[in-house]
Motif scaffolding. Structure first.
Motif, PDB file in Angstrom:
ATOM      1  N   GLY A  74       0.797  -1.219   0.000  1.00 19.31           N
ATOM      2  CA  GLY A  74       0.000   0.000   0.000  1.00 19.31           C
ATOM      3  C   GLY A  74       0.826   1.264   0.000  1.00 19.31           C
ATOM      4  N   PRO A  75       0.156   2.410  -0.166  1.00 20.26           N
ATOM      5  CA  PRO A  75       0.842   3.704  -0.269  1.00 20.26           C
ATOM      6  C   PRO A  75       1.374   4.171   1.074  1.00 20.26           C
ATOM      7  N   PHE A 121       4.391  -2.866  11.675  1.00 19.04           N
ATOM      8  CA  PHE A 121       3.823  -3.876  12.573  1.00 19.04           C
ATOM      9  C   PHE A 121       2.675  -4.600  11.870  1.00 19.04           C
ATOM     10  N   ASN A 122       1.776  -3.835  11.277  1.00 17.42           N
ATOM     11  CA  ASN A 122       0.623  -4.422  10.594  1.00 17.42           C
ATOM     12  C   ASN A 122       1.062  -5.318   9.449  1.00 17.42           C
ATOM     13  N   LEU A 123       2.061  -4.862   8.683  1.00 20.46           N
ATOM     14  CA  LEU A 123       2.568  -5.647   7.561  1.00 20.46           C
ATOM     15  C   LEU A 123       3.103  -6.998   8.021  1.00 20.46           C
ATOM     16  N   LEU A 124       3.937  -6.988   9.059  1.00 21.74           N
ATOM     17  CA  LEU A 124       4.548  -8.234   9.531  1.00 21.74           C
ATOM     18  C   LEU A 124       3.522  -9.147  10.197  1.00 21.74           C
ATOM     19  N   TYR A 125       2.601  -8.563  10.954  1.00 21.53           N
ATOM     20  CA  TYR A 125       1.568  -9.397  11.580  1.00 21.53           C
ATOM     21  C   TYR A 125       0.651 -10.021  10.530  1.00 21.53           C
ATOM     22  N   ASP A 144       0.200 -13.929  10.161  1.00 24.89           N
ATOM     23  CA  ASP A 144      -1.160 -14.457  10.254  1.00 24.89           C
ATOM     24  C   ASP A 144      -1.489 -15.307   9.036  1.00 24.89           C
ATOM     25  N   ASN A 145      -1.116 -14.837   7.843  1.00 26.80           N
ATOM     26  CA  ASN A 145      -1.382 -15.601   6.619  1.00 26.80           C
ATOM     27  C   ASN A 145      -0.548 -16.872   6.545  1.00 26.80           C
ATOM     28  N   VAL A 182       5.072 -12.180  -3.057  1.00 27.23           N
ATOM     29  CA  VAL A 182       4.792 -11.031  -3.909  1.00 27.23           C
ATOM     30  C   VAL A 182       4.450  -9.853  -3.009  1.00 27.23           C
ATOM     31  N   PHE A 183       5.256  -8.793  -3.079  1.00 28.48           N
ATOM     32  CA  PHE A 183       4.959  -7.546  -2.378  1.00 28.48           C
ATOM     33  C   PHE A 183       4.339  -6.595  -3.404  1.00 28.48           C
TER      34      PHE A 183
END
Length: 474
Positions: A227-228, A235-239, A243-244, A293-294
């Motif tokens: 995202g932009p 933190f959100n990205l790594l969690y 989680d996935n 894929v980022f």
């Protein structure tokens, strides 16, 4: 099970919408997917509550609403777990080890909302996030939603062209096809896809993600929408990644909060926490080959190089928080694919890896996309008109639609050319033309019709007739 009518579903739907609105200020688990689901419910509220429901798969609505309610309750319950852990800090607790977070260890099935989102889209259709007009973007205090998260879900029948381009990207990630079977000394590869907004970066990445050679080469595939800048939250990205991968995020948070390096950190502990999260990600991915894929990742200003050079190995000494690359092990055959609007930023991330640009769509592929979007928009527009004008002649409506399409089809080369082959431009053009109404050529006006020769005055001679008032008096 007896089918419920629209009136039966109305209180159930309203209660469900209210329950979600009550959680507006909370950090819900799977917030992005839930927002998307409830956006679809609100967009179709009138159709669901009508009698009978104005939905093609109306018999599936009661079960769908029940599943959404259960998912919301589970997300609410799991979102409370970290808070409960904080309240219990004073109590003696046994910390889980990193091995407890191993996604390959047998445990209860992980909870995911993504399948429910896809089921909701299948039954009710999608409802894109709405954005405010450009003139209102700078309004003080106004919150606007401008970004729609991408997923790995892709309907290959809706992606036209780029087969050769997808093969080239796969070669950059897996290796040349003719070299398969040979011992590959390169364990980690990185590649990028770059281009302006709407050029098809995400679509090409999705086509690569589901490619047969990719599935054969990498036992684990993970899609991460970054995202932009205004959505950046490491933190959100790594969690989300953990989680996935199937980890229990409550256990992960307990490990992070109680890690020695975090406790020993003076002042701001966020950097140390990110380092621990990257170490957990590293341990989780270490035993398998993977493709990550980022999507829409940006090495924007102020990122302090966190996204740069994804090919780096983690440091043997020192903190891990400095780069995302440290959480990506290079011990098995693995790869990373990034999509980015800036080619320079993409090269900063993949370094020696190849960077690709989706070419503009040709006339054949571009027209397929135009035709699909035009027909979908025309169908939606026609349905809205029929609701407002019940007495409209359907035959006349069909004739108008055919006439417009016939004229557009004759100009397909010009349309695709004017759009420069950009998918986003073709889609917007199709939606715009779908709202147009066909107007037949106006017949010539009566005063423009040619008069008989004997009544047409000569353009070079003055008129010979005069009124009685103009006649000379004898």
């Amino acid at each position: 099970m007896a089918q419920q009518s629209g009136n039966d579903l109305k209180p159930q739907l309203e209660k469900l919408l209210q329950a979600f609105d009550d959680e507006d200020d909370r950090d819900l688990l799977h917030r992005t997917e839930l927002d998307h689901i409830f956006r679809i419910l609100r967009a179709n509220k009138d159709k669901i509550t009508s009698r009978p429901p104005d939905v093609e798969k109306k018999e599936e609505l009661p079960e769908l609403l029940r599943k959404i309610d259960e998912a919301l309750q589970q997300c609410k319950a799991r979102s409370k777990q970290p808070q409960q852990s904080d309240n219990a800090k004073s109590k003696k607790m046994t910390l889980p080890s990193v091995s407890d977070c191993n996604p390959f260890k047998s445990r209860s099935p992980d909870f995911s909302v993504e399948p429910l989102l896809q089921q909701t889209i299948t039954i009710l259709g999608d409802a894109p996030s709405t954005s405010a007009p450009a003139s209102n973007h700078d309004a003080a205090g106004e919150d606007t939603v401008l970004y729609e998260w991408t997923t790995s879900y892709v309907d290959e029948d809706r992606i036209y062209g780029w087969a050769d381009e997808a093969d080239k990207v796969v070669d950059a990630l897996v290796g040349l096809q003719e070299e398969e079977g040979k011992e590959d000394q390169l364990l980690f590869r990185a590649a990028g896809i770059t281009g302006i907004h709407g050029s098809g970066k995400t679509a090409l990445a999705q086509k690569v993600f589901v490619h047969d050679r990719i599935k054969d080469a990498f036992p684990l595939r993970l899609w991460v929408c970054v995202g932009p800048p205004d959505h950046e939250d490491r933190f959100n990205l790594l969690y989300r990644m953990l989680d996935n991968l199937g980890l229990d995020t409550a256990k992960v948070e307990a490990i992070v909060d109680n890690a020695d390096v975090v406790k020993a950190a003076a002042g701001d502990k966020d950097k140390s926490k990110i380092g621990v999260l990257l170490f957990i990600l590293y341990v989780t991915l270490y035993k398998t080959g993977y493709l990550i894929v980022f999507d829409d990742i940006r090495a924007y200003d102020g990122s302090d190089g966190w996204y740069s050079n994804l090919t780096l190995q983690p440091p043997k000494k020192g903190e891990w928080y400095e780069r995302l690359a440290y959480g990506l092990p290079k011990a098995r055959k693995s790869a990373v694919l990034v999509t980015c609007r800036s080619e320079d930023d993409a090269r900063t991330m993949v370094r020696t890896g190849r960077v690709f640009r989706p070419p503009g769509l040709g006339v054949a592929e571009g027209w397929k996309l135009f035709e699909r979007e035009y027909n979908e928009a025309k169908k939606k527009s026609k349905k809205e008109k029929e609701e407002k004008e019940k007495d409209k002649d359907e035959k006349e409506e069909k004739k108008e639609e055919d006439e417009i399409y016939k004229e557009l089809e004759q100009m397909k080369e010009q349309i695709v050319g004017k759009c420069l082959g950009l998918p986003v431009a073709i889609v917007q053009a199709a939606k715009g033309f779908a709202l147009m109404e066909h107007k037949p050529d106006d017949p010539p006006k009566s005063e423009d019709k040619a008069l008989p020769d004997e009544t047409v005055p000569s353009k070079t001679e003055p008129a010979t007739q005069a009124t009685e008032a103009d006649q000379p008096v004898n």
